[in-house]
Design a protein around this motif. Sequence first.
Motif, PDB file in Angstrom:
ATOM      1  N   ALA A   1       0.832  -1.209   0.000  1.00  0.00           N
ATOM      2  CA  ALA A   1       0.000   0.000   0.000  1.00  0.00           C
ATOM      3  C   ALA A   1       0.864   1.255   0.000  1.00  0.00           C
ATOM      4  O   ALA A   1       0.563   2.235  -0.703  1.00  0.00           O
ATOM      5  N   CYS A   2       1.961   1.247   0.765  1.00  0.00           N
ATOM      6  CA  CYS A   2       2.870   2.396   0.797  1.00  0.00           C
ATOM      7  C   CYS A   2       3.515   2.628  -0.566  1.00  0.00           C
ATOM      8  O   CYS A   2       3.653   3.772  -1.014  1.00  0.00           O
ATOM      9  N   THR A   3       3.926   1.548  -1.210  1.00  0.00           N
ATOM     10  CA  THR A   3       4.543   1.659  -2.529  1.00  0.00           C
ATOM     11  C   THR A   3       3.573   2.296  -3.519  1.00  0.00           C
ATOM     12  O   THR A   3       3.943   3.194  -4.292  1.00  0.00           O
ATOM     13  N   GLU A   4       2.321   1.864  -3.505  1.00  0.00           N
ATOM     14  CA  GLU A   4       1.311   2.412  -4.415  1.00  0.00           C
ATOM     15  C   GLU A   4       1.082   3.895  -4.142  1.00  0.00           C
ATOM     16  O   GLU A   4       1.004   4.700  -5.080  1.00  0.00           O
ATOM     17  N   ARG A   5       0.983   4.278  -2.882  1.00  0.00           N
ATOM     18  CA  ARG A   5       0.760   5.688  -2.541  1.00  0.00           C
ATOM     19  C   ARG A   5       1.947   6.560  -2.948  1.00  0.00           C
ATOM     20  O   ARG A   5       1.761   7.666  -3.449  1.00  0.00           O
ATOM     21  N   LEU A   6       3.161   6.066  -2.741  1.00  0.00           N
ATOM     22  CA  LEU A   6       4.349   6.832  -3.141  1.00  0.00           C
ATOM     23  C   LEU A   6       4.401   7.008  -4.654  1.00  0.00           C
ATOM     24  O   LEU A   6       4.729   8.093  -5.144  1.00  0.00           O
ATOM     25  N   ARG A   7       4.066   5.965  -5.390  1.00  0.00           N
ATOM     26  CA  ARG A   7       4.080   6.059  -6.854  1.00  0.00           C
ATOM     27  C   ARG A   7       3.036   7.055  -7.350  1.00  0.00           C
ATOM     28  O   ARG A   7       3.296   7.855  -8.258  1.00  0.00           O
ATOM     29  N   GLN A   8       1.860   7.031  -6.750  1.00  0.00           N
ATOM     30  CA  GLN A   8       0.811   7.963  -7.166  1.00  0.00           C
ATOM     31  C   GLN A   8       1.188   9.407  -6.847  1.00  0.00           C
ATOM     32  O   GLN A   8       1.012  10.306  -7.677  1.00  0.00           O
ATOM     33  N   ALA A   9       1.711   9.637  -5.632  1.00  0.00           N
ATOM     34  CA  ALA A   9       2.078  10.997  -5.232  1.00  0.00           C
ATOM     35  C   ALA A   9       3.233  11.526  -6.081  1.00  0.00           C
ATOM     36  O   ALA A   9       3.235  12.696  -6.482  1.00  0.00           O
ATOM     37  N   ALA A  10       4.216  10.663  -6.341  1.00  0.00           N
ATOM     38  CA  ALA A  10       5.356  11.083  -7.161  1.00  0.00           C
ATOM     39  C   ALA A  10       4.900  11.444  -8.574  1.00  0.00           C
ATOM     40  O   ALA A  10       5.377  12.419  -9.167  1.00  0.00           O
TER      41      ALA A  10
END
Length: 341
Positions: A297-306
């Motif tokens: 979930a953290c990986t997905e959120r970081l990718r979206q925010a980036a």
Amino acid sequence: MAPTSPSDDPLSDEGLERLFLPLNQASGILAAVSGGPDSVALMHALARWAALGRRPPVHVATVDHGLRPEAATEAAFVAREAALLNLPHRILVWTGSKPASGIQEAAREARYRLLVEQARQAGASHLVTAHTLDDQAETVMMRLARGSGLQGLAGMRRETDRQGIRHVRPLLGLPKSHLLDRCRLQGWRFVTDPSNADERYARVRWRRLMPLLAEEGLTAERLVRLAERAAQADEALDLKAGEALGRGAPRLEAGALSFEATSLTDEPFAIALRVLELALEQAGLDLDNSRLYRLEACTERLRQAAGAGEALSLTVAGAHLRLTPAGRVSVGPEPPRQRGR
């Protein structure tokens, strides 16, 4: 399946040379022997192998967890059997209070701590245990049930590092039945641990299910093959994740690792996830498989925010992950929480 010829027998003189090949360069070998048929067969095999040529010294140790009244007697039995093979033996006792829950995991941690300490004292560079093909299959099923990723499904590795001691599992490709048959054929005495039939333990319950799964085609051999394929895929992901992290210009400063977010956004999700795992590891943090879904979930959120050029701050398993608007990710320990905030 029984070997078709002596040269096919993994416990023949020829087979032992192949089985124990990784041990030839050891400064010394410590074999963990509980007294069960698997470890007794390992002890006899090591003694035979050592007699075939110039070998590193072989030592034997038995861990008495203090959880069963029979354990001390079993350890003394191993000591006598080791003496008959001219192998030095030590009994290692787990002292102190025992946890009320999670006793098997605590016992496992204590066992390896004691064995590693004993290996160092004995001047042994290698620790050898008698894990078998059946043990590997049970491990894969247990991890599958917990929702493990590739690292977990790869099961136990044939070789791994334990605080500078090389842990080798040479019997990982052999079924328990082969070792039990060898003990009976050769007249090698062994003990039976009643906890191996205690269904309070998850591994015992899985062991009871294995014959039913085999009837549907999910045999121990196929589970072990799955573990081998998972290990190959896991190794490939590690390699690609290391390359991706390297392209992100990583910097380790004040206990935190930072890198360009492109290491996450320019890669397939599986590699981006492994990049974040690798960054946590390099920052001195660890995330067990039970929390894998949170890291996903953290990986997905970081990718979206980036991708949106946004800043982001989040925590997972004691780690603080921060993304700057400029597109740089930092991974470090979570700061201590303040009361009342």
